[in-house]
Design a protein around this motif. Structure first.
Motif, PDB file in Angstrom:
ATOM      1  N   ASN A  57       7.439  16.726   5.804  1.00 26.02           N
ATOM      2  CA  ASN A  57       7.434  15.934   4.589  1.00 26.02           C
ATOM      3  C   ASN A  57       9.120  15.800   3.771  1.00 26.02           C
ATOM      4  N   GLU A  58       9.497  17.070   3.822  1.00 29.29           N
ATOM      5  CA  GLU A  58       9.933  17.631   2.639  1.00 29.29           C
ATOM      6  C   GLU A  58      11.161  17.075   2.847  1.00 29.29           C
ATOM      7  N   SER A  59      11.771  16.387   2.109  1.00 31.89           N
ATOM      8  CA  SER A  59      13.110  15.431   2.333  1.00 31.89           C
ATOM      9  C   SER A  59      14.300  16.326   1.702  1.00 31.89           C
ATOM     10  N   GLY A  60      15.500  15.701   1.983  1.00 33.83           N
ATOM     11  CA  GLY A  60      16.449  16.187   2.331  1.00 33.83           C
ATOM     12  C   GLY A  60      17.210  16.718   1.345  1.00 33.83           C
ATOM     13  N   GLY A  61      17.653  18.043   0.923  1.00 38.61           N
ATOM     14  CA  GLY A  61      18.349  18.238  -0.640  1.00 38.61           C
ATOM     15  C   GLY A  61      17.428  19.302  -1.619  1.00 38.61           C
ATOM     16  N   SER A  62      16.137  18.802  -1.089  1.00 34.67           N
ATOM     17  CA  SER A  62      15.029  19.306  -1.940  1.00 34.67           C
ATOM     18  C   SER A  62      14.974  21.400  -1.909  1.00 34.67           C
ATOM     19  N   ASN A  63      14.912  21.690  -3.218  1.00 32.68           N
ATOM     20  CA  ASN A  63      14.670  23.193  -2.966  1.00 32.68           C
ATOM     21  C   ASN A  63      13.744  23.435  -2.566  1.00 32.68           C
ATOM     22  N   ILE A  64      13.513  24.880  -1.321  1.00 35.72           N
ATOM     23  CA  ILE A  64      12.583  24.939  -0.982  1.00 35.72           C
ATOM     24  C   ILE A  64      12.327  26.930  -1.210  1.00 35.72           C
ATOM     25  N   GLY A  65      13.104  27.001  -1.463  1.00 39.27           N
ATOM     26  CA  GLY A  65      13.184  28.766  -2.319  1.00 39.27           C
ATOM     27  C   GLY A  65      14.193  29.354  -2.114  1.00 39.27           C
ATOM     28  N   THR A  66      13.916  30.674  -3.032  1.00 36.63           N
ATOM     29  CA  THR A  66      14.737  31.272  -3.554  1.00 36.63           C
ATOM     30  C   THR A  66      15.318  32.747  -2.994  1.00 36.63           C
ATOM     31  N   ASP A  75       1.579  21.555   7.354  1.00 39.46           N
ATOM     32  CA  ASP A  75       0.657  20.441   7.587  1.00 39.46           C
ATOM     33  C   ASP A  75       1.066  19.583   6.409  1.00 39.46           C
ATOM     34  N   ILE A  76       1.751  18.400   5.907  1.00 37.73           N
ATOM     35  CA  ILE A  76       1.372  18.124   4.643  1.00 37.73           C
ATOM     36  C   ILE A  76      -0.091  17.882   5.111  1.00 37.73           C
ATOM     37  N   ASN A  77      -0.066  17.068   3.449  1.00 39.94           N
ATOM     38  CA  ASN A  77      -1.477  16.892   2.903  1.00 39.94           C
ATOM     39  C   ASN A  77      -1.622  15.359   2.658  1.00 39.94           C
ATOM     40  N   ASP A  78      -2.142  14.935   4.049  1.00 37.17           N
ATOM     41  CA  ASP A  78      -1.979  13.788   4.194  1.00 37.17           C
ATOM     42  C   ASP A  78      -3.474  12.845   4.452  1.00 37.17           C
ATOM     43  N   ARG A  79      -4.529  13.883   4.438  1.00 37.60           N
ATOM     44  CA  ARG A  79      -5.677  13.546   4.990  1.00 37.60           C
ATOM     45  C   ARG A  79      -6.600  14.033   3.924  1.00 37.60           C
ATOM     46  N   GLY A 111      -9.083  17.395   7.358  1.00 33.49           N
ATOM     47  CA  GLY A 111      -8.834  16.913   8.983  1.00 33.49           C
ATOM     48  C   GLY A 111      -7.528  17.594   8.684  1.00 33.49           C
ATOM     49  N   ASP A 112      -6.927  18.165   7.311  1.00 35.80           N
ATOM     50  CA  ASP A 112      -5.911  19.153   7.178  1.00 35.80           C
ATOM     51  C   ASP A 112      -5.368  20.338   7.569  1.00 35.80           C
ATOM     52  N   GLU A 113      -4.249  21.348   8.182  1.00 34.56           N
ATOM     53  CA  GLU A 113      -4.068  22.200   9.038  1.00 34.56           C
ATOM     54  C   GLU A 113      -4.881  23.421   7.930  1.00 34.56           C
ATOM     55  N   PRO A 114      -6.212  23.993   8.615  1.00 38.68           N
ATOM     56  CA  PRO A 114      -6.884  24.889   8.664  1.00 38.68           C
ATOM     57  C   PRO A 114      -5.982  26.032   7.077  1.00 38.68           C
ATOM     58  N   ALA A 115      -7.205  26.653   6.462  1.00 41.94           N
ATOM     59  CA  ALA A 115      -6.191  27.638   5.875  1.00 41.94           C
ATOM     60  C   ALA A 115      -4.959  27.031   4.802  1.00 41.94           C
ATOM     61  N   SER A 166     -16.440  15.053  -7.594  1.00 37.10           N
ATOM     62  CA  SER A 166     -15.694  14.681  -6.412  1.00 37.10           C
ATOM     63  C   SER A 166     -14.554  15.927  -5.319  1.00 37.10           C
ATOM     64  N   ALA A 167     -14.569  15.232  -4.490  1.00 37.10           N
ATOM     65  CA  ALA A 167     -14.050  16.544  -3.550  1.00 37.10           C
ATOM     66  C   ALA A 167     -12.676  16.082  -3.558  1.00 37.10           C
ATOM     67  N   THR A 168     -11.725  16.810  -3.583  1.00 35.85           N
ATOM     68  CA  THR A 168      -9.803  17.217  -3.260  1.00 35.85           C
ATOM     69  C   THR A 168      -9.245  18.360  -3.200  1.00 35.85           C
ATOM     70  N   ASN A 169      -7.809  18.528  -2.904  1.00 36.91           N
ATOM     71  CA  ASN A 169      -7.770  19.290  -2.377  1.00 36.91           C
ATOM     72  C   ASN A 169      -6.406  20.136  -3.418  1.00 36.91           C
ATOM     73  N   PRO A 170      -6.244  21.274  -3.269  1.00 34.44           N
ATOM     74  CA  PRO A 170      -5.044  21.773  -4.748  1.00 34.44           C
ATOM     75  C   PRO A 170      -3.654  21.346  -4.456  1.00 34.44           C
ATOM     76  N   GLU A 171      -3.602  20.945  -2.987  1.00 34.16           N
ATOM     77  CA  GLU A 171      -1.665  20.594  -3.000  1.00 34.16           C
ATOM     78  C   GLU A 171      -2.002  19.004  -3.050  1.00 34.16           C
ATOM     79  N   PRO A 172      -1.142  18.580  -3.360  1.00 35.81           N
ATOM     80  CA  PRO A 172      -0.921  16.885  -3.254  1.00 35.81           C
ATOM     81  C   PRO A 172      -1.080  16.120  -2.129  1.00 35.81           C
ATOM     82  N   LEU A 173      -1.308  15.085  -2.578  1.00 39.55           N
ATOM     83  CA  LEU A 173      -1.004  13.980  -1.012  1.00 39.55           C
ATOM     84  C   LEU A 173      -0.082  13.711  -1.413  1.00 39.55           C
ATOM     85  N   VAL A 174      -0.119  13.176   0.135  1.00 38.39           N
ATOM     86  CA  VAL A 174       1.153  12.441   0.551  1.00 38.39           C
ATOM     87  C   VAL A 174       1.326  11.315  -0.156  1.00 38.39           C
ATOM     88  N   GLN A 175       2.607  10.080  -0.291  1.00 38.09           N
ATOM     89  CA  GLN A 175       2.937   9.380  -0.816  1.00 38.09           C
ATOM     90  C   GLN A 175       2.117   8.190   0.457  1.00 38.09           C
TER      91      GLN A 175
END
Length: 834
Positions: free
Chosen positions: A351-360, A440-444, A476-480, A531-540
């Protein structure tokens, strides 16, 4: 004739004054003679030759030079003027005697007169004025010119031994002279000050007044001459060239001339000296000072070189100060860009938006940094797959930053992309591989399998790390991925972090563990919210809710614990002379369950202490003694009143501070002795010691008891703080043991004293200087009872000896008889057999 007569008259007067020429050894018969006469001095008598008839006169011939002559009638050899060593050092003459007719009677005989030089000539310079040239920064002590003077006096004498010095120095702007001269050779050179300060820009001409003295300058009467030396200072030729720049990988034929240096001195030998220890320095120098590079250089291998040029004379001595040469290797574009990694892997959410820096993408160039040679530029050459479009990615030309062109990634369409990126510099190009993973985006959100795990009961004595509960949540997000990994945390009910939760990375199962010691008295119940959380932030638009929370209650049960001391170690310092029943320290312990605590001591081996079982106060029960034990350690035991088995220990360490309570004493392995008879001067070394602690140093004073007999016979003298000499004051001693009363005082507070009766043995000595007999042995006759006892004892011993001998003889006879009977019996038994 008148002149001769006048001379003869003077000589006669001289002879009359001498009275007896024979006594002066100035007369004698004709023979070969040698004389040594100092130059100068004028008219003088030399010698008188005697003759016998028929000789009537004398004749002198040879190198007379109008100065040396002889009186014909009397044979007197004389000087009528002054000899001059510089004119003639040796005069060779012949003398002969003549008869009345002028015929030779005797001779000729050789007469040699050696003229002895006197210091009558001042030294002279060979030039009225000297000129010389010196270069700036010339090495101190290196001559650049010479002055020379000569002396007409005898060179084998001090009269012609010359010493040079600089009298004046114009101008002289410094306290020390800028020039110096060798007093023997006349060599002029810069001084250390001159080597540093000579500068033609400041002063280009100097005038030296140089003096020369004969007699090696050692006497006040020496002759002195002087001359002017005009010195011109010129700019130094010996200068380091500016930084040399050489382009790497040169294709020229080597060696290549890169610079040249010039010494201030002619005919020097140029050499290179390495500052860095390289396998082989790629530079050389010829004897004209030309510096060469001997092979092509590689900047990437080494970009700078530093070395020194030195000059030496024919004897290998340094002539000039070393010059430092600095070489910089200039870069050329001879290296292609290099990918930092063989494959650059980048993860990007779908779900990364256009113009985002994805790496170098990182690429480097080994050419010189900050130049166009090392500038790299990036361009995407290909993208695989091209779905949904062929230009999903963009790379910044000069930074290598990868960006998305639009929000077009979809994991279901393509989960991976491979990019070929062209990396170029001004000459070379390289292809770098980039792989992009669409994740996969963190939407669950994580969801607990139970919203309440109810409660668990644990004992407060459980060890740290014990697992008290296992919990489970699913995602339910992508394993590993960071979107599905679960982090468990105690959100409420545990302010002191008593519990910690570890996650199994493969199953996402949580394990609740004890992180800090439980304490029933402090916290008997914990109401935990986990509480149970993910290291990746949840999607908006997606947020954690109550499904990611669970409840858990922990009941802590009480365990009877032993008392706890406020301190595990008590340290006290007390003086060894404190009174009995003095309070030393008070220990404190408490029981976690509130039971009453009782105290006792263990390990009080010397019975020095007692403890109040209720208050924990520890007192002394007997006198302490540091000399027995300086550090005294006991265990203090605290136990529960109603359960003595529950107990704990603390350590009490007493450091006993010393007081001066031990008088000094002698420290000797054996008593002193002196060999009889005494010869005088004997002395014996005695030593004192003290059992008390010496905070600084032991210091004892030794003296003899104040009685007339002791002081008349003995004396004591201090050696150092711990030793003294005991000496007999005379030699009239008998062979026996003497008791010498010695008093020893220490330097303690308060000072203590001990009187010692020192046994001193006066004895006969062996060759090894040691006593070999016991002196003053007591001799006495035995009493009557002792005599009777001794006699009875002797008689008993004699009776035992006689009885033993008699018994032995009877036993032997009996055995011989039995042996004879046995022999007869044996013969009677053998006869029938025969």
């Amino acid at each position: 004739m008148f002149k001769l007569c006048g001379l003869q008259f003077l000589l006669i007067i001289h002879l009359a004054m001498c009275q007896n020429l024979g006594d002066l050894h100035v007369t004698g018969p004709l023979k070969d003679m040698e004389f040594t006469i100092p130059e100068g001095g004028g008219l003088r008598f030399v010698y008188q030759f005697t003759s016998e008839p028929p000789a009537a006169s004398f004749r002198l011939t040879g190198e007379k030079d109008g100065i040396i002559d002889i009186v014909p009638k009397t044979g007197i050899l004389y000087l009528n003027g002054s000899l001059d060593w510089e004119t003639r050092a040796v005069h060779k003459l012949q003398v002969e005697s003549l008869d009345e007719k002028g015929n030779i009677v005797k001779g000729p005989y050789a007469v040699t007169i050696h003229v002895e030089d006197i210091n009558d000539n001042p030294p002279e310079f060979d030039q009225i004025k000297y000129t010389g040239v010196v270069r700036q920064n010339s090495r101190p002590g290196k001559p650049f010119m010479y002055v020379r003077a000569t002396d007409r006096d005898d060179p084998t004498t001090p009269h012609a031994q010359l010493m040079y010095s600089i009298l004046h120095h114009f101008p002289n702007p410094y306290k020390e002279m800028l020039f110096q001269i060798d007093s023997v050779t006349g060599a002029i050179s810069p001084s250390k000050m001159g080597s540093y300060y000579l500068d033609p820009q400041k002063q280009d001409t100097f005038t030296l007044v140089v003096t020369v003295k004969d007699m090696a300058g050692m006497t006040m009467n020496a002759f002195t001459s002087s001359t002017d030396v005009i010195i011109t200072v010129k700019e130094s030729l010996w200068k380091a060239p500016s930084t040399i720049r050489i382009q790497e990988n040169s294709t020229q034929v080597h060696p290549v001339n890169i610079s040249q240096v010039h010494s201030n001195e002619p005919d020097v030998i140029y050499e290179l000296f390495e500052k860095e220890k390289l396998p082989r320095l790629p530079f050389s120098i010829d004897q004209n000072g030309v510096i060469y590079v001997t092979k092509p250089l590689d900047r990437e291998e080494k970009d700078t070189y530093t070395f020194f040029v030195v000059t030496k004379d024919s004897e290998g001595e340094l002539v000039d100060k070393p010059l430092q040469i600095h070489v910089i290797v200039e870069d050329i574009n001879d290296n292609p860009p290099v990918c930092q990694q063989a494959l650059t892997v980048i993860e990007v959410q779908e779900n990364e938006s256009g113009g985002s820096n994805i790496g170098t993408l990182v690429a480097t160039d080994m050419d010189e940094a900050g130049t166009l040679n090392s500038r790299v530029q990036f361009k995407i050459q290909s993208q695989v797959p091209t779905a949904p479009t062929s230009n999903l990615f963009f790379i910044q030309q000069d930074t290598g930053i990868l960006q998305l062109t639009s929000r077009s990634l979809n994991k279901h369409i393509a989960s991976n992309y491979s990019l070929k990126v062209l990396v170029t510099d001004a000459v070379f190009q390289t292809i770098c591989d980039v792989q992009i993973h669409v994740i996969d985006i963190n939407d669950r959100i994580p969801i607990f399998e139970k919203s309440d795990y109810h409660n668990v009961t644990v004992a407060e004595s459980l060890p740290l790390g014990t697992v008290i509960l296992e919990i489970q949540a699913t995602d339910g997000d992508e394993p590993a991925t960071g979107s599905s990994y679960i982090i468990y945390q105690v959100k409420e009910g545990d302010p002191n972090n008593t519990f910690i939760i570890d996650t199994d990375p493969e199953t996402n199962r949580g394990f609740v563990k004890i992180n800090k010691a439980l304490d029933f008295e402090a916290a008997p119940v914990y109401n935990l919210v986990i509480s149970a959380t993910n290291p990746e932030p949840l999607v908006q638009g997606v947020q954690y809710n109550s499904s990611s929370l669970t409840l858990f209650k922990v009941f802590v049960t009480n365990v009877d614990e032993p008392p706890v001391f406020h301190k595990t170690v008590y340290k006290e310092v007390v003086s060894e002379d404190i009174a009995v029943n003095t309070l030393v320290v008070t220990v404190k312990a408490y029981d976690p369950e509130g039971d009453t605590v009782r105290y006792s001591l263990e390990g009080d081996t010397r019975k020095w202490l007692r403890i109040d079982s209720t208050t924990g106060q520890i007192y002394t029960t007997s006198t302490l003694d540091r000399e027995q034990q300086e550090i005294y350690t006991v265990d203090v035991v605290a136990s529960e009143l109603h359960n003595a088995a529950q107990k704990s220990k603390a350590t009490l360490t007493l450091h006993l501070r010393d007081v001066n309570d031990n008088p000094p004493q002698l420290a000797m392995d054996y008593p002193p002795f002196f060999c009889h008879p005494l010869n005088g001067g004997e002395r014996a070394l005695i030593q004192a010691t003290d059992a008390d602690e010496q905070r600084y140093f032991s210091a004892f004073t030794f003296s003899l008891a104040n009685d007339m007999n002791t002081r008349n016979n003995w004396e004591i003298s201090k050696v150092n703080a711990t030793h003294a000499y005991l000496s007999p004051k005379h030699a009239n001693f008998e062979e026996k043991v003497y008791n010498v009363p010695v008093i020893i005082n220490d330097n303690g507070e308060p000072p203590l004293e001990r009187r010692v009766n020192l046994e001193v043995n006066i004895c006969q000595c062996s060759s090894e200087k040691s006593c070999f007999i016991e002196v003053q042995r007591e001799h006495s006759w035995p009493s009557a009872g002792q005599a009777i006892g001794i006699l009875i004892g002797v008689l008993l011993i004699i009776g035992v000896i006689i009885g033993g001998v008699f018994f032995h003889m009877k036993y032997k006879q009996k055995n011989e008889k039995k042996s004879h009977q046995k022999d007869v019996k044996d013969k009677s038994e053998l006869n029938p057999l025969a």
